[in-house]
Design an enzyme around this catalytic site. Structure first.
Site, mmCIF file in Angstrom:
data_model
loop_
_atom_site.group_PDB
_atom_site.id
_atom_site.type_symbol
_atom_site.label_atom_id
_atom_site.label_comp_id
_atom_site.label_asym_id
_atom_site.label_seq_id
_atom_site.Cartn_x
_atom_site.Cartn_y
_atom_site.Cartn_z
ATOM 1 N N ASP A 2 6.044 72.307 43.845
ATOM 2 C CA ASP A 2 6.021 71.442 42.899
ATOM 3 C C ASP A 2 5.663 70.140 44.013
ATOM 4 O O ASP A 2 5.337 69.867 44.926
ATOM 5 C CB ASP A 2 7.421 70.700 42.453
ATOM 6 C CG ASP A 2 7.197 69.974 41.345
ATOM 7 O OD1 ASP A 2 6.007 70.126 40.884
ATOM 8 O OD2 ASP A 2 7.961 69.123 41.505
ATOM 9 N N LEU A 6 5.469 94.121 52.042
ATOM 10 C CA LEU A 6 6.192 92.770 51.126
ATOM 11 C C LEU A 6 5.343 92.267 49.764
ATOM 12 O O LEU A 6 4.618 92.675 49.138
ATOM 13 C CB LEU A 6 5.129 91.363 51.951
ATOM 14 C CG LEU A 6 5.398 90.054 51.064
ATOM 15 C CD1 LEU A 6 6.181 89.257 51.028
ATOM 16 C CD2 LEU A 6 4.155 88.614 51.439
ATOM 17 N N HIS A 13 -3.662 71.554 41.336
ATOM 18 C CA HIS A 13 -4.069 72.882 40.980
ATOM 19 C C HIS A 13 -4.627 73.750 41.739
ATOM 20 O O HIS A 13 -3.829 74.563 42.746
ATOM 21 C CB HIS A 13 -3.589 73.356 39.922
ATOM 22 C CG HIS A 13 -2.652 72.742 39.339
ATOM 23 N ND1 HIS A 13 -1.212 72.433 39.394
ATOM 24 C CD2 HIS A 13 -2.716 71.592 38.052
ATOM 25 C CE1 HIS A 13 -0.431 71.978 38.197
ATOM 26 N NE2 HIS A 13 -1.581 71.139 38.089
HETATM 27 C C1 IPE Z 1 9.102 73.057 37.671
HETATM 28 O O1 IPE Z 1 8.398 72.115 38.233
HETATM 29 C C2 IPE Z 1 8.477 74.444 37.809
HETATM 30 C C3 IPE Z 1 7.664 75.033 38.848
HETATM 31 C C4 IPE Z 1 6.303 74.618 39.977
HETATM 32 C C5 IPE Z 1 5.446 76.251 38.239
HETATM 33 P P1 IPE Z 1 8.482 70.905 37.234
HETATM 34 O O2 IPE Z 1 7.373 69.654 38.118
HETATM 35 O O3 IPE Z 1 7.914 72.092 35.470
HETATM 36 O O4 IPE Z 1 9.410 70.699 37.572
HETATM 37 P P2 IPE Z 1 10.483 69.321 36.418
HETATM 38 O O5 IPE Z 1 9.678 70.039 35.004
HETATM 39 O O6 IPE Z 1 9.469 68.304 37.026
HETATM 40 O O7 IPE Z 1 11.512 69.137 36.620
HETATM 41 C C1 IPE Z 2 3.811 72.278 39.879
HETATM 42 O O1 IPE Z 2 3.033 71.359 40.750
HETATM 43 C C2 IPE Z 2 2.995 73.204 40.262
HETATM 44 C C3 IPE Z 2 3.489 73.945 38.268
HETATM 45 C C4 IPE Z 2 4.582 73.258 37.039
HETATM 46 C C5 IPE Z 2 2.595 74.409 37.275
HETATM 47 P P1 IPE Z 2 3.358 70.294 39.299
HETATM 48 O O2 IPE Z 2 2.308 70.685 38.601
HETATM 49 O O3 IPE Z 2 3.845 69.921 38.377
HETATM 50 O O4 IPE Z 2 2.751 68.913 39.792
HETATM 51 P P2 IPE Z 2 3.595 67.671 39.244
HETATM 52 O O5 IPE Z 2 5.422 67.506 40.252
HETATM 53 O O6 IPE Z 2 3.041 66.738 38.172
HETATM 54 O O7 IPE Z 2 3.244 66.706 41.282
HETATM 55 MG MG MG Z 3 6.105 68.654 39.382
#
Ligand code: IPE
Ligand code: IPE
Ligand code: MG
Length: 224
Positions: A12, A122, A29
């Site tokens: 995240d 792995l 990303h």
């Molecule tokens: C969780 O992250 C999902 C992934 C890392 C793929 P999110 O950024 O979507 O989670 P919430 O919505 O903040 O809980």
């Molecule tokens: C996690 O990073 C990756 C995915 C959910 C694909 P986020 O895109 O949720 O990044 P933040 O939390 O908005 O910074």
């Molecule tokens: Mg996020």
């Protein structure tokens, strides 16, 4: 020293990183994919057998189409460019989550899984369109349909992580302390590390620091 067979990661913080440094969530990303490469290498070095990466949740469909498309394009390019190399390294790829993407991506995912299915060093479980609640509902429905007993063994057997040991360690980057519908059943006894760093800033050193701390934890599993 605790054995470490399975690491699960909620990657995240990409969006915030992208906005902070490049004024674009998608740039975050892209940068996050470099961290995936780094952590993959380090996982192999540490001789860890299973790595589960949360890449897209069932809830992530709420995001703008532009971001969703960018994420799947990144994934598509990653697979096209890297699957051969992963295969040569004896790495198996398994998708957990329901494959309902474009026909092209669905096919690419299935081919990548098939190609690497016998690899042993792995196993990467890539959680894509994954949601733990959906996974559990699906399992209960199968048990009901097959008139089987509702018990731990049967539930585990109908999850997409069947035959994979539960994660020993869960790492969530991005300074947020929640599970976001990830492996709710499987994480029952995992050691959880919430990391402040955003995923693109997370590196080998951070990963090894977490592993080192994990190895020293007294894991009780209810015992004393
Ligand atoms: C969780 O992250 C999902 C992934 C890392 C793929 P999110 O950024 O979507 O989670 P919430 O919505 O903040 O809980
Ligand atoms: C996690 O990073 C990756 C995915 C959910 C694909 P986020 O895109 O949720 O990044 P933040 O939390 O908005 O910074
Ligand atoms: Mg996020």
């Amino acid at each position: 020293m605790n054995p470490l067979r399975h690491v699960a990661i909620i990657m995240d913080g990409n969006g915030r990183w992208g906005l902070r440094y490049k004024n674009s969530r998608n740039a975050g990303h892209k940068a996050g994919l470099n961290t995936v490469e780094k952590i993959l290498k380090e996982t192999v070095k540490n001789k860890i057998r299973f790595l589960t990466l949360y890449a897209f949740s069932t809830e992530n469909w709420k995001r703008p189409k532009k971001e969703i498309n960018y994420l799947f394009d990144l994934l598509e390019n990653f697979l096209i460019n890297r699957i051969e190399e992963l295969h040569k390294q004896n790495i198996k790829l398994k998708i957990i989550g329901f494959k309902n993407f474009s026909p092209k991506l669905n096919k690419l995912l299935s081919l990548s899984e098939k190609k690497t299915s016998k690899n042993k060093k792995l196993q990467i479980n890539l959680a894509l369109n994954y949601g733990s609640k959906t996974e559990l509902i699906h399992a209960f429905k199968k048990i009901y349909k097959n008139k089987e007993r509702v018990n731990e063994k049967n539930i585990s057997n109908y999850l997409q992580t069947k035959d994979i040991p539960d994660p020993d360690l869960l790492i969530r980057t991005g300074n947020t302390k929640r599970l976001s519908n990830f492996l709710l059943w499987q994480l029952a006894y995992s050691e959880i590390f919430f990391e402040k760093k955003l995923w693109p800033d997370f590196n080998e050193k951070d990963f090894n620091r977490v592993i080192k701390s994990y190895k020293k934890i007294k894991r009780n599993f209810g015992n004393i």
